[in-house]
Enzyme design. Structure first.
Site: not given
Length: 403
Positions: A39, A207, A360
Site C-alpha cells: 500500500r 466466512k 486484502g
C-alpha cells in the site's frame, strides 16, 4: 456526475498550496517492521506528482484499530521511514494529528515538502458515528491546509467508510480523486460493467457471511464461481458432507443450500482438502477426499485435485476476479492451494485474460508466496472496497468527490 482528478488539480496549479492527501498506509507490522509495503508503494505516484508540482503535502492515514487511543505500537513512524526511502526525501512525522505539532510542521512546509500526520485513528472522532464529532475533526484537518488548500482522496482501501478524513473533509475543501483511486475505479468498472467472457470469480477467506453480498451480486453474471478457503466448508456441509472440526458457520448452512439450488451450475467447490489435527504450522496433516475428513480434524487448504480442477476452469477465462486465499497460506504446509490457484490466474493472464486481485489477504498472499506481481493485470489495495463496489454498493468516499 464527474470527479476531478489529481491531474486536474496539478493543472490548476498547486505550487505553494497545501494539499491534504488521504492515503491508505495501513500496512502489516511484525515487531515494528513492515512485512508488506504494497500500500505504501501504491501511494507513491500521487504523492510524487504533487511534490514535483510544488505542493506542500500533508498526508493523513491510519494504522490498525487503536479505537481512539494513542497506542505507540500503532504509530506511523515506520511508515514515515518507508515513505522517505521511496520518495528519496525527508518525511517528518507529526507527534499528533491536528494538534500543536501538526500545525507548526504544516505551517513550516516549503514547496515540494511533505508531512505525515500521526495515526488519524488515535482521535476517536475519525470513526465516530456522531456526524457533528466527525465534522469537527474534519474541520481541524482542513485548517492544516491554510487558506488555499485542497483535498486529494487516494486511499482506496478506505473509500467505503464514511469517516472524517475520508468523507467529511471532502465537503470542506476543493476535492479530487488521487491517481490510485482513479485507477482502482476504472479497473473495477471494467470487471463489473462489461467483463469479457468467460468470466471467472474466485472467492476464499473464512466466512460465507463476509462474501454473501458479492456472491449474490456476481453469481448471476459469471460463468464460474470458484469457492475455497474456510468458507467452502459451510457449502460442503450444505451438500451433506461431514466437515470434522473445520471452520463452519452453522447459521449459514441453509443460505448455502439456497445458493447451491439457485447457482449450482456456476459454483465450483473443492473435491479434496488438506486437513490437520490442530491449527498450527507444524500440525500433522494429510490430503483426503470430501468423504474422508477425520472427526475433529480441520480443513486448512484445498487439495491438489481441487487446485488442478480450478486451474482447468481458469485456463479458459478471459476475465478473472480473485478475493480471498484458498487456505491458511501463512503456514507453508497449507499454502499450496492458494499458490496453485494464483499461478493458474497468472497463466490465464499470460494467455490474454484480464485479472484483478481484490486486495486484502489475496494481495498479501501474492507477495508472501513470492509470486510475480506483474503476472496479474491489477492488484487492488482495497479488499473491502472492491467487494462493496462489485456488490453495487455506494462508496461514501467516492460519492462525496462527485460534482
Amino acid at each position: 456526475m464527474t470527479v476531478k482528478t489529481v491531474q486536474d488539480l496539478i493543472n490548476e496549479g498547486v505550487e505553494g498550496r497545501h494539499v491534504l492527501v488521504r492515503a491508505d498506509l495501513n500496512v502489516p507490522l511484525s515487531e515494528g517492521t513492515i512485512t508488506d509495503p504494497g500500500r505504501i508503494d501504491a501511494s507513491i505516484p500521487t504523492l510524487r506528482a504533487l511534490l514535483d508540482a510544488g505542493a506542500r503535502v500533508v498526508v493523513a492515514a491510519h494504522l490498525g484499530r487503536p479505537k481512539g487511543e494513542v497506542r505507540p505500537e500503532l504509530s506511523l513512524e515506520p511508515v514515515a521511514e518507508a515513505l522517505a526511502e521511496r520518495l528519496d526525501q525527508w518525511v517528518p512525522l507529526a507527534s499528533d494529528v491536528t494538534g500543536e505539532d501538526a500545525h507548526e510542521r504544516a505551517n513550516g512546509l516549503n514547496d515540494g515538502d511533505i508531512l505525515l500526520l500521526e495515526n488519524v485513528r488515535f482521535d476517536a472522532r475519525e470513526t465516530s458515528k456522531d456526524d457533528a464529532e466527525r465534522e469537527a475533526f474534519a474541520a481541524e484537518l482542513a485548517v492544516l491546509t491554510a487558506d488555499n488548500g485542497a483535498f486529494v482522496s487516494d486511499g482506496f482501501g478506505v473509500v467505503h467508510r464514511a469517516q472524517a478524513s475520508v468523507y467529511d473533509v471532502a465537503k470542506k475543501l476543493p476535492h479530487y480523486a488521487g491517481g490510485l483511486v482513479e485507477a482502482e475505479l476504472n479497473v473495477l468498472k471494467k470487471v463489473s460493467e462489461a467483463p469479457e467472457k468467460p468470466y471467472v470469480v474466485v472467492l476464499g477467506g473464512s466466512k460465507v457471511s463476509d462474501k454473501l453480498g458479492v456472491i449474490e451480486a456476481l453469481a448471476p453474471k459469471v460463468d464460474h464461481l470458484i469457492i475455497g478457503g474456510g468458507m467452502c466448508f459451510t457449502f460442503l456441509a450444505a451438500k451433506g458432507y461431514a466437515v470434522g472440526g473445520s471452520l463452519l458457520q452453522e447459521d449459514m448452512i441453509d443460505t448455502c443450500k439456497d445458493l447451491l439450488e439457485r447457482f449450482g451450475d456456476v459454483i465450483a467447490l473443492p473435491v479434496d482438502v488438506e486437513v490437520a489435527e490442530t491449527f498450527s504450522k507444524d500440525a500433522a496433516h494429510r490430503t483426503v477426499d470430501l468423504n474422508s475428513i477425520p472427526e475433529g480434524w480441520m480443513g486448512l487448504d484445498i487439495g491438489p485435485e481441487s487446485a488442478a480442477a480450478f486451474g482447468e476452469i481458469l485456463a479458459s477465462a478471459k476475465t478473472v476476479f480473485w478475493n480471498g486465499p484458498m487456505g491458511v497460506f501463512e503456514f507453508e504446509s497449507f499454502a499450496a492451494g492458494t499458490k496453485g490457484v494464483a499461478q493458474s490466474i497468472i497463466d490465464a493472464t499470460a494467455a490474454g485474460a484480464f485479472s484483478v486481485v481484490g486486495g486484502g489477504d489475496s494481495a498479501a498472499a501474492v507477495r508472501t508466496l513470492g509470486l510475480d506481481e506483474e503476472g496479474f493485470s491489477h492488484i487492488s489495495t482495497g479488499g473491502g472496497a472492491s467487494l462493496e463496489f462489485l456488490e453495487g454498493k455506494q462508496l461514501p468516499g467516492v460519492e462525496v468527490l462527485e460534482d
